[in-house]
Design an enzyme around this catalytic site. Structure first.
Site, PDB file in Angstrom:
ATOM      1  N   ARG A 327       6.421  -9.766  30.756  1.00 26.69           N
ATOM      2  CA  ARG A 327       7.175  -9.246  32.056  1.00 26.69           C
ATOM      3  C   ARG A 327       6.509  -9.298  33.152  1.00 26.69           C
ATOM      4  O   ARG A 327       7.100  -9.909  34.135  1.00 26.69           O
ATOM      5  CB  ARG A 327       8.216  -8.081  31.863  1.00 26.69           C
ATOM      6  CG  ARG A 327       8.794  -8.179  30.582  1.00 26.69           C
ATOM      7  CD  ARG A 327       9.738  -6.923  30.512  1.00 26.69           C
ATOM      8  NE  ARG A 327      10.757  -7.040  31.682  1.00 26.69           N
ATOM      9  CZ  ARG A 327      10.803  -6.343  32.803  1.00 26.69           C
ATOM     10  NH1 ARG A 327      10.112  -5.292  32.812  1.00 26.69           N
ATOM     11  NH2 ARG A 327      11.755  -6.659  33.620  1.00 26.69           N
ATOM     12  N   CYS A 358      -6.710 -16.244  27.957  1.00 26.80           N
ATOM     13  CA  CYS A 358      -7.223 -17.035  28.855  1.00 26.80           C
ATOM     14  C   CYS A 358      -6.715 -17.402  30.173  1.00 26.80           C
ATOM     15  O   CYS A 358      -6.602 -18.752  30.488  1.00 26.80           O
ATOM     16  CB  CYS A 358      -7.551 -18.275  27.989  1.00 26.80           C
ATOM     17  SG  CYS A 358      -8.471 -17.765  26.548  1.00 26.80           S
TER      18      CYS A 358
HETATM   19  N1  LLP Z   1      25.000  -9.122  28.085  1.00 26.65           N
HETATM   20  C1  LLP Z   1      24.317 -10.461  28.373  1.00 26.65           C
HETATM   21  C2  LLP Z   1      25.348 -11.392  28.259  1.00 26.65           C
HETATM   22  C3  LLP Z   1      23.118 -10.696  28.886  1.00 26.65           C
HETATM   23  O1  LLP Z   1      22.633 -11.970  29.201  1.00 26.65           O
HETATM   24  C4  LLP Z   1      22.136  -9.791  28.786  1.00 26.65           C
HETATM   25  C5  LLP Z   1      21.086  -9.787  29.282  1.00 26.65           C
HETATM   26  C6  LLP Z   1      22.679  -8.435  28.425  1.00 26.65           C
HETATM   27  C7  LLP Z   1      23.996  -8.389  28.082  1.00 26.65           C
HETATM   28  C8  LLP Z   1      21.881  -7.259  28.443  1.00 26.65           C
HETATM   29  O2  LLP Z   1      21.164  -6.835  29.747  1.00 26.65           O
HETATM   30  P1  LLP Z   1      20.343  -5.642  29.964  1.00 26.65           P
HETATM   31  O3  LLP Z   1      21.317  -4.202  29.748  1.00 26.65           O
HETATM   32  O4  LLP Z   1      19.413  -5.751  29.001  1.00 26.65           O
HETATM   33  O5  LLP Z   1      19.989  -5.848  31.400  1.00 26.65           O
HETATM   34  N2  LLP Z   1      13.963 -10.780  29.945  1.00 26.65           N
HETATM   35  C9  LLP Z   1      14.530  -9.893  31.103  1.00 26.65           C
HETATM   36  C10 LLP Z   1      15.830  -9.733  31.015  1.00 26.65           C
HETATM   37  C11 LLP Z   1      16.824 -10.657  30.423  1.00 26.65           C
HETATM   38  C12 LLP Z   1      18.257 -10.212  30.316  1.00 26.65           C
HETATM   39  C13 LLP Z   1      19.130 -11.305  29.814  1.00 26.65           C
HETATM   40  N3  LLP Z   1      20.589 -10.748  29.555  1.00 26.65           N
HETATM   41  C14 LLP Z   1      13.356  -9.050  31.653  1.00 26.65           C
HETATM   42  O6  LLP Z   1      12.479  -8.767  30.860  1.00 26.65           O
HETATM   43  O7  LLP Z   1      13.990  -8.095  32.699  1.00 26.65           O
END
Ligand code: LLP
Length: 430
Positions: A327, A358
């Site tokens: 992240r 690396c």
């Molecule tokens: N619903 C859908 C359709 C989504 O695409 C996502 C997250 C969620 C729910 C859940 O969202 P949350 O409550 O976790 O914010 N890898 C990124 C975050 C990507 C989120 C993708 N979709 C990070 O590490 O910040």
């Protein structure tokens, strides 16, 4: 502004992880190591069901998924959002009821749709006309009538990192509300003999603090629901507003407030329905990932080298990095850090916590505050790593992925074992 050199704020660390002998865990299971407080995960699930109603919350499994997590979510009465055939498979392998799963994906393959239809997944979120073509054909072939949510992009800014903003017109996801595109998609589902229109879905992004963005999204989605009913005669029974609530990673970040989030969403729904004279309000569902799991875990690392550059930065290098937490590299995300053995000490040393990969950019925390005299062999902890850490972990540089522990009542259990060097060759054809 809080004093960055102050001791770590204990509120950032899940309660059960404060009283543990982390040195003993690190000695037994090695580092890097993800340690989750199971009660904290359960409390977050319960907080959501308390505010949104028992049956209106789905856990977004992309934030962290394994069979133990799936079972926990089921025990707490949540639905499960899966975004790929892989997440679907893990959910099914943990005996999660398929009819309580929601399948997402902007490019679901035929295999993924078949797996979902055969398993009897409760809701499929339609993302494109191409997908509707596939889904109608596959459903007709199987003689089933899947329940479909139509994913729409309401065209609102979520005020978050552009990589995780998904509700704008330019998004790769869903059907845009303007120009009648989403209306046409919903009408097609409503009129299809092999699809059943369950409702609408909107997810505007992730790590969102500006709740006003949700209010705007609700207004637009309810407006669309009215048009759909006028055009098709069918009521839109369900509005799934996705996830996205931001959590506190840094001392000065706001604390997530599920009560306030629920109030804003419900208030917006009430207002929009009153304005549109809708008497039977649609059911409101949410799909949190990060805000369920992020604060439930810490990552433990062992310090391997300390490099002090005269007149330059100090690097405290640890035995993990972008392979267990990409992240910081992907989104410039910030974290706090502390030394568990010196948790209540001030942290006057400003240092970059570097990973072992690396790449110069491989930093776990770019500007960390740590106690003076950090030394080789110290155990270092990074809190709030429960979301999108392990789930986005990789084997970059052939680094085996860490183990994951769940802790409850002072006792730990391994929910994902550490990869071995031999695991790295599992797929490698000799
Ligand atoms: N619903 C859908 C359709 C989504 O695409 C996502 C997250 C969620 C729910 C859940 O969202 P949350 O409550 O976790 O914010 N890898 C990124 C975050 C990507 C989120 C993708 N979709 C990070 O590490 O910040």
């Amino acid at each position: 502004m809080s004093d960055p050199a102050a001791p770590i704020d204990r509120a950032l660390i899940a309660p059960a992880l404060l009283d543990l002998d982390l040195e003993a865990l690190a000695a037994e299971y090695g580092t890097p190591l993800f340690v989750y407080d199971e009660d904290e995960l359960r409390s977050r699930c319960r907080e959501y069901t308390a505010h949104f109603g028992d049956d209106n919350v789905a856990y977004a499994s992309k934030a962290f998924l394994c069979r133990a997590m799936t079972r926990l979510v089921h025990e707490e009465g949540l639905h499960l959002d899966v975004a790929t055939g892989g997440e679907l498979h893990v959910g099914l392998q943990a005996a999660f009821p398929a009819d309580r799963m929601i399948l997402h994906g902007n490019n679901k393959s035929e295999d993924e749709l078949v797996a979902a239809l055969d398993a009897g997944v409760g809701r499929i979120v339609a993302d494109s006309f191409d997908e509707l073509d596939r889904l109608e054909r596959l459903a007709a072939e199987r003689g089933v009538v899947p329940r479909v949510l139509v994913r729409v992009t309401p065209g609102v800014e979520a005020h978050t990192h552009v990589f995780i903003e998904t509700g704008t017109e330019e998004s790769k996801f869903g059907f845009t509300v303007t120009e009648g595109v989403a209306l046409a998609a919903a009408a097609r589902v409503a009129e299809s003999p092999v699809l059943s229109l369950a409702g609408l879905h909107s997810h505007i992004g992730s790590q969102i603090y500006v709740l006003e963005s949700y209010r705007r999204a609700v207004e637009i989605v309810v407006g669309l629901a009215v048009e759909i009913t006028a055009a098709t005669g069918q009521a839109v029974e369900e509005l799934n507003l996705g996830g996205g609530l931001g959590v506190r990673y840094l001392l000065d970040d706001p604390e997530r407030d599920v009560a306030e989030y629920a109030k804003v969403l419900r208030g917006a729904l009430d207002d929009a329905c009153a304005a549109a004279r809708i008497t039977t309000k649609p059911r409101l569902m949410v799909e949190p990932g990060r805000s369920i799991v992020a604060q439930g875990a810490i990552t433990l690392y062992r310090v391997g080298t300390v490099k002090e550059i005269p007149g330059g930065p100090t690097y405290v290098a640890v035995d993990g990095g972008m392979s267990d937490n990409p992240r910081p590299v992907l989104y410039g995300a910030g974290y706090e850090a502390y030394l568990p053995a010196r948790i209540d000490e001030p942290r006057p040393l400003v240092a970059s916590i570097a990973g072992k990969h690396c790449e110069q950019g491989d930093l776990v925390v770019a500007d960390a505050h740590l106690p003076a005299g950090v030394a080789v062999g110290d155990l270092l902890a990074v809190p709030v790593t429960g979301a999108y850490g392990y789930s986005m972990a990789s084997n970059y540089n052939q680094v085996p992925r860490p183990a994951v522990l769940f802790v409850r009542e002072g006792r730990e259990r391994v929910v994902i074992r550490r990869e071995t060097l031999d695991d790295l060759l599992r797929l490698d054809e000799p």
